[in-house]
Enzyme design. Sequence first.
Site, mmCIF file in Angstrom:
data_model
loop_
_atom_site.group_PDB
_atom_site.id
_atom_site.type_symbol
_atom_site.label_atom_id
_atom_site.label_comp_id
_atom_site.label_asym_id
_atom_site.label_seq_id
_atom_site.Cartn_x
_atom_site.Cartn_y
_atom_site.Cartn_z
ATOM 1 N N GLU A 53 -20.039 -91.457 -29.683
ATOM 2 C CA GLU A 53 -21.244 -91.024 -28.974
ATOM 3 C C GLU A 53 -21.199 -89.535 -28.655
ATOM 4 O O GLU A 53 -22.217 -88.829 -28.766
ATOM 5 C CB GLU A 53 -21.402 -91.840 -27.695
ATOM 6 C CG GLU A 53 -21.758 -93.289 -27.972
ATOM 7 C CD GLU A 53 -21.762 -94.173 -26.731
ATOM 8 O OE1 GLU A 53 -22.172 -95.332 -26.830
ATOM 9 O OE2 GLU A 53 -21.344 -93.684 -25.640
ATOM 10 N N SER A 100 -16.024 -99.401 -18.728
ATOM 11 C CA SER A 100 -17.097 -99.172 -17.764
ATOM 12 C C SER A 100 -16.518 -99.171 -16.352
ATOM 13 O O SER A 100 -15.556 -99.878 -16.063
ATOM 14 C CB SER A 100 -18.156 -100.273 -17.894
ATOM 15 O OG SER A 100 -19.013 -100.293 -16.777
ATOM 16 N N LYS A 158 -16.700 -104.290 -20.898
ATOM 17 C CA LYS A 158 -17.174 -103.244 -21.809
ATOM 18 C C LYS A 158 -16.025 -102.515 -22.524
ATOM 19 O O LYS A 158 -14.982 -102.252 -21.945
ATOM 20 C CB LYS A 158 -18.005 -102.197 -21.040
ATOM 21 C CG LYS A 158 -19.293 -102.705 -20.457
ATOM 22 C CD LYS A 158 -20.303 -103.063 -21.529
ATOM 23 C CE LYS A 158 -20.801 -101.866 -22.283
ATOM 24 N NZ LYS A 158 -21.505 -100.898 -21.439
ATOM 25 N N HIS A 189 -33.765 -98.782 -44.208
ATOM 26 C CA HIS A 189 -34.627 -98.990 -43.031
ATOM 27 C C HIS A 189 -33.929 -99.833 -41.958
ATOM 28 O O HIS A 189 -34.581 -100.520 -41.169
ATOM 29 C CB HIS A 189 -35.957 -99.660 -43.427
ATOM 30 C CG HIS A 189 -36.682 -98.972 -44.529
ATOM 31 N ND1 HIS A 189 -37.511 -97.889 -44.316
ATOM 32 C CD2 HIS A 189 -36.685 -99.198 -45.871
ATOM 33 C CE1 HIS A 189 -38.005 -97.477 -45.474
ATOM 34 N NE2 HIS A 189 -37.512 -98.255 -46.427
#
Length: 457
Positions: free
Chosen positions: A290, A277, A283, A156
């Site tokens: 992704e 970024s 970043k 979970h």
Amino acid sequence: MAQLWKGRFKKELAKETNDFNSSIKFDCRMFEEDIKGSIAHATMLGSAGIIDKSESEKIVDGLSQILDDIKSGKLEIDMQAEDIHTFIEGELTARLGQTGKRLHTARSRNDQVALDIRMVLKKEIDEISNKLKELISVLCTKAEENTNAIMPGYTHLQRAQPITFAHHLMAYCSMLCRDLDRLTDVKRRMNVLPLGSGALAGTTYPIDRNMVAQALGFDDVAVNSLDGVSDRDFCIELASALSIIMVHLSRFSEEIIMWCSWEFKFVELDDAFSTGSSIMPQKKNPDIAELVRGKSGRVFGDLTALLTVMKGIALAYNKDMQEDKEAIFDAVDTVKMCLNAFTPMIDTMTVLKDNMRNAAAKGFINATDCADYLVGKGLPFRDAYKATGELVALCIDKNLTLETLPIEEYKAVCDIFDEKVYEAINLEKCVNDRKAIGGPTAENVLAQIEKARKIIV
């Protein structure tokens, strides 16, 4: 280039119809398989006496030359042709004249295309299998390096029990080994020759289908001509197996994305496999993971497309089935592209063991072992469970961990506790005591690695 079926028609095909009907843009990738299938067919025609042996030999030589010319770039595929089969037969006829027209004796485009796509996909299965083996090998090596890297295991998305990073990686190895097995199974069922089924009812010519099957590396021939030309189960099965591969890569990607966030910081991706970024200089984005996660939906869509195309088609061949190639080729290409990027990303990532260990120490993931300690001293498990739950609540109130909670607090909850509880809840001991097959001990993980490496040999 003229259509092969033009004889019955009196009017020229409308450009809109030709453009809509044409499949050359996506079936051109089957040129080698189409030619090899035609060579086997022509050889059989000559051997069976269906056409003259000398003409059979000329056809084989002509086809071999066309294959060499396409590969070398001397001959460009005409993208105005209706399909790759039309282009190759037209080119052969242009070179050999009447002899070239004999190639299509005793076959239809229906069984020809069914042959080509099986041959292409068999080759693609081998390539994808090899890429999966590369990823499995990388995971095995990473696991070997991290058999003692303690980390929290989750349920979970809550810290649950201590495991090792190696154990976590080998869970994905198990998935990928099943993927390999599925691909092998798909290829086995796919490896049946449809050529000789004709348009739908076979042929009156005395063809030798087994000869062609042997020449092209097929295990058997389709036993029903209707099924031979209308079956696309193998495309659906492959798309399903590829979808499951993408499920596994997507789940792994999700964890990589979390692990390299500041909230986890369990791993750091190599600069060569990260992006930045356009506005935030700090970043470092896990774009490969992704994209893999995102592209899973694309492969699932290809599977859905194939199922939808095939679900309402009466026997035998229907033009709807032309949609099989774009969907299955896209699924194949997407999986290969994802594996090409994913494997080196995993290979080059840095494992931050101390961060994993620190996270494991703060999550009460040794609570089950604390309860088991009480069970070992004679307390029923449910009572042990309740007492340990009270201890966890006490630790939270006092901002302590089970390791730092004083023994007096333990005894206040349950007087069975003694100093040995600290040994029982040591994270390394918690991991190393789980010796049952499949558990996270180094010995078990090394056995998993050995098994996986035998599979990929």
